[in-house]
Design a protein around this motif. Structure first.
Motif, PDB file in Angstrom:
ATOM      1  N   GLU A  24       6.044  -5.041 -10.627  1.00  0.00           N
ATOM      2  CA  GLU A  24       7.108  -4.811  -9.654  1.00  0.00           C
ATOM      3  C   GLU A  24       6.571  -4.409  -8.282  1.00  0.00           C
ATOM      4  O   GLU A  24       7.283  -4.467  -7.288  1.00  0.00           O
ATOM      5  CB  GLU A  24       8.094  -3.744 -10.163  1.00  0.00           C
ATOM      6  CG  GLU A  24       7.496  -2.381 -10.417  1.00  0.00           C
ATOM      7  CD  GLU A  24       7.082  -2.178 -11.856  1.00  0.00           C
ATOM      8  OE1 GLU A  24       7.264  -1.056 -12.369  1.00  0.00           O
ATOM      9  OE2 GLU A  24       6.560  -3.144 -12.468  1.00  0.00           O
ATOM     10  N   ALA A  25       5.297  -3.999  -8.239  1.00  0.00           N
ATOM     11  CA  ALA A  25       4.693  -3.590  -6.972  1.00  0.00           C
ATOM     12  C   ALA A  25       4.102  -4.750  -6.187  1.00  0.00           C
ATOM     13  O   ALA A  25       3.926  -4.648  -4.973  1.00  0.00           O
ATOM     14  CB  ALA A  25       3.612  -2.541  -7.225  1.00  0.00           C
ATOM     15  N   TRP A  26       3.798  -5.868  -6.861  1.00  0.00           N
ATOM     16  CA  TRP A  26       3.075  -6.931  -6.158  1.00  0.00           C
ATOM     17  C   TRP A  26       3.572  -8.347  -6.455  1.00  0.00           C
ATOM     18  O   TRP A  26       3.222  -9.274  -5.735  1.00  0.00           O
ATOM     19  CB  TRP A  26       1.581  -6.868  -6.496  1.00  0.00           C
ATOM     20  CG  TRP A  26       1.282  -7.080  -7.953  1.00  0.00           C
ATOM     21  CD1 TRP A  26       1.219  -6.121  -8.928  1.00  0.00           C
ATOM     22  CD2 TRP A  26       1.036  -8.321  -8.630  1.00  0.00           C
ATOM     23  NE1 TRP A  26       0.941  -6.684 -10.148  1.00  0.00           N
ATOM     24  CE2 TRP A  26       0.816  -8.034  -9.991  1.00  0.00           C
ATOM     25  CE3 TRP A  26       0.974  -9.644  -8.196  1.00  0.00           C
ATOM     26  CZ2 TRP A  26       0.547  -9.027 -10.940  1.00  0.00           C
ATOM     27  CZ3 TRP A  26       0.700 -10.645  -9.137  1.00  0.00           C
ATOM     28  CH2 TRP A  26       0.478 -10.316 -10.487  1.00  0.00           C
ATOM     29  N   ASN A  52       0.803  -1.224   0.000  1.00  0.00           N
ATOM     30  CA  ASN A  52       0.000   0.000   0.000  1.00  0.00           C
ATOM     31  C   ASN A  52       0.834   1.270   0.000  1.00  0.00           C
ATOM     32  O   ASN A  52       0.290   2.376  -0.107  1.00  0.00           O
ATOM     33  CB  ASN A  52      -0.935   0.000   1.211  1.00  0.00           C
ATOM     34  CG  ASN A  52      -2.000  -1.078   1.106  1.00  0.00           C
ATOM     35  OD1 ASN A  52      -2.457  -1.401   0.023  1.00  0.00           O
ATOM     36  ND2 ASN A  52      -2.375  -1.654   2.239  1.00  0.00           N
ATOM     37  N   PHE A  53       2.161   1.119   0.093  1.00  0.00           N
ATOM     38  CA  PHE A  53       3.044   2.286   0.052  1.00  0.00           C
ATOM     39  C   PHE A  53       3.003   2.963  -1.318  1.00  0.00           C
ATOM     40  O   PHE A  53       3.188   4.172  -1.429  1.00  0.00           O
ATOM     41  CB  PHE A  53       4.465   1.844   0.385  1.00  0.00           C
ATOM     42  CG  PHE A  53       5.493   2.932   0.293  1.00  0.00           C
ATOM     43  CD1 PHE A  53       5.606   3.875   1.300  1.00  0.00           C
ATOM     44  CD2 PHE A  53       6.357   3.011  -0.796  1.00  0.00           C
ATOM     45  CE1 PHE A  53       6.560   4.887   1.225  1.00  0.00           C
ATOM     46  CE2 PHE A  53       7.305   4.014  -0.877  1.00  0.00           C
ATOM     47  CZ  PHE A  53       7.413   4.960   0.140  1.00  0.00           C
ATOM     48  N   ARG A  89       7.826   4.583  -4.594  1.00  0.00           N
ATOM     49  CA  ARG A  89       6.449   4.970  -4.269  1.00  0.00           C
ATOM     50  C   ARG A  89       5.666   5.383  -5.520  1.00  0.00           C
ATOM     51  O   ARG A  89       4.474   5.110  -5.648  1.00  0.00           O
ATOM     52  CB  ARG A  89       6.465   6.122  -3.257  1.00  0.00           C
ATOM     53  CG  ARG A  89       5.081   6.643  -2.882  1.00  0.00           C
ATOM     54  CD  ARG A  89       5.156   7.581  -1.709  1.00  0.00           C
ATOM     55  NE  ARG A  89       6.087   8.691  -1.925  1.00  0.00           N
ATOM     56  CZ  ARG A  89       6.327   9.630  -1.021  1.00  0.00           C
ATOM     57  NH1 ARG A  89       5.730   9.578   0.163  1.00  0.00           N
ATOM     58  NH2 ARG A  89       7.172  10.611  -1.281  1.00  0.00           N
ATOM     59  N   ASN A  90       6.368   6.009  -6.481  1.00  0.00           N
ATOM     60  CA  ASN A  90       5.722   6.485  -7.699  1.00  0.00           C
ATOM     61  C   ASN A  90       5.841   5.498  -8.861  1.00  0.00           C
ATOM     62  O   ASN A  90       5.416   5.812  -9.971  1.00  0.00           O
ATOM     63  CB  ASN A  90       6.327   7.825  -8.120  1.00  0.00           C
ATOM     64  CG  ASN A  90       5.848   8.964  -7.260  1.00  0.00           C
ATOM     65  OD1 ASN A  90       4.760   9.486  -7.462  1.00  0.00           O
ATOM     66  ND2 ASN A  90       6.650   9.345  -6.269  1.00  0.00           N
ATOM     67  N   GLY A 148      12.240  -2.740   4.029  1.00  0.00           N
ATOM     68  CA  GLY A 148      10.857  -3.150   3.823  1.00  0.00           C
ATOM     69  C   GLY A 148      10.321  -2.872   2.441  1.00  0.00           C
ATOM     70  O   GLY A 148       9.100  -2.890   2.207  1.00  0.00           O
ATOM     71  N   PHE A 149      11.222  -2.625   1.467  1.00  0.00           N
ATOM     72  CA  PHE A 149      10.819  -2.362   0.092  1.00  0.00           C
ATOM     73  C   PHE A 149      11.319  -3.476  -0.826  1.00  0.00           C
ATOM     74  O   PHE A 149      12.269  -4.191  -0.502  1.00  0.00           O
ATOM     75  CB  PHE A 149      11.395  -1.042  -0.421  1.00  0.00           C
ATOM     76  CG  PHE A 149      10.955   0.170   0.340  1.00  0.00           C
ATOM     77  CD1 PHE A 149       9.612   0.459   0.493  1.00  0.00           C
ATOM     78  CD2 PHE A 149      11.887   1.033   0.899  1.00  0.00           C
ATOM     79  CE1 PHE A 149       9.206   1.591   1.190  1.00  0.00           C
ATOM     80  CE2 PHE A 149      11.494   2.160   1.597  1.00  0.00           C
ATOM     81  CZ  PHE A 149      10.139   2.438   1.734  1.00  0.00           C
TER      82      PHE A 149
END
Length: 315
Positions: A108-110, A97-98, A190-191, A226-227
């Motif tokens: 790449e986000a999930w 959710n970041f 984040r973006n 944590g990323f």
């Protein structure tokens, strides 16, 4: 002119089931077939059921003797500790959710498999150099490079050449956006932003080991915070760590890394679908950011949308 050995890889990570990003093995084979006429020596790492198909494609172009295809039984056995940590981080809802643009559902986000397999490109180049005692310039080139003609290079026959170029004794990365060292990595993640193009990277054989170590340490550093992200952010972090080892080339299009450096004969269409895809994405990002109250960022993305929409230009 210096000869270039190409290393690439493809593994089925279930992408055919990703809504909005569906691509099966046959699609990737067609992508590879588009550029497989290139006369350079190629080393390919892949699933065992695709070995003969890749040899067949290169053999049809009379290039089987310039090809080595290596089957990997299970990619998860390559770096089990890193993969385990990546799974832990990407399973965390806070990390997911970041992202500002999680609605776009960029892999790449999930998707841990995506981030892991894209990271392994650094490992596979280093492995090829060690296993086959390679010397000289070594290039990573994505198996799906140019997406079969959909990303701008329009004539498969243009790849029927021997790629050579006198690159300096540095690690060569290609930036689709001017690098801003003042921008923190967390803001880029984040973006879901991109600076370095991961589809092509070049370095002398004796530099790839250092590059691999830098990228692995960068991934570890990211995970400890944590990323997690894909190979393109990791390459940027590696550059930040030892920028004196790198040479950054600012490019306008995703394929310029080969076209502008030895492939000047390539024909291209700058108005290919990638342009339309970009302006639609920026318009969507601007709307999401506006809804979240990020007015300044929303305006920045809307200006990018207008740039693509009106002029059909590139970053």
């Amino acid at each position: 002119m210096s000869d270039i050995t190409i290393v690439t890889a493809y593994f089925d990570i279930g992408r055919n089931n990703w809504k909005g990003y569906e691509r099966n093995n046959n699609k990737y084979i067609q992508y590879f077939k588009f550029w497989a006429k290139i006369r350079n020596n190629i080393i390919v790492y892949t699933n065992k059921d695709l070995v003969e198909k890749i040899y067949e494609i290169r053999n049809n172009y009379g290039l089987k003797e310039r090809t080595k295809v290596i089957a990997i039984e299970d990619i998860h056995d390559i770096d089990t500790l890193l993969y385990k940590k990546m799974k832990e981080v990407m399973a965390n809802e806070i990390s997911l959710n970041f992202h500002f643009h999680k609605e776009i559902k960029r892999p790449e986000a999930w998707n841990v498999e995506y981030n892991y397999v894209t990271f392994l490109k650094y490992y596979f180049v280093n492995k090829a150099i060690t296993d086959f005692k390679l010397n000289g310039l070594i290039s990573w080139l994505d198996f799906g490079f140019n997406h079969g003609g959909n990303l701008g290079l329009i004539d498969s026959d243009d790849f029927d050449f021997h790629w050579k170029y006198n690159f300096s004794k540095k690690i060569h990365l290609f930036a689709v956006k001017k690098i801003n060292k003042e921008r923190p990595i967390f803001d880029i993640i984040r973006n879901l932003d991109t600076y370095i193009m991961g589809g092509i990277m070049i370095a002398p054989s004796d530099m790839w080991g250092t590059f691999y170590n830098l990228t692995r340490q960068s991934m570890i550093n990211l995970l400890e915070c944590g990323f997690c992200d894909d190979d393109q952010t990791i390459a940027l972090m590696a550059y930040y760590k030892k920028s004196d080892l790198f040479e950054i080339h600012d490019i306008n299009f995703w394929f310029d890394g080969i076209k502008n450096f030895g492939g000047e004969h390539f024909k291209f269409d700058k108005n290919k679908k990638i342009i339309n895809k970009k302006y639609k994405e920026y318009k969507y990002r601007a709307r999401i950011l506006l809804g979240d109250g990020h007015y300044k960022l929303s305006w920045e993305y809307f200006k990018k949308y207008l740039k693509y929409r009106i002029r059909g230009s590139s970053i």
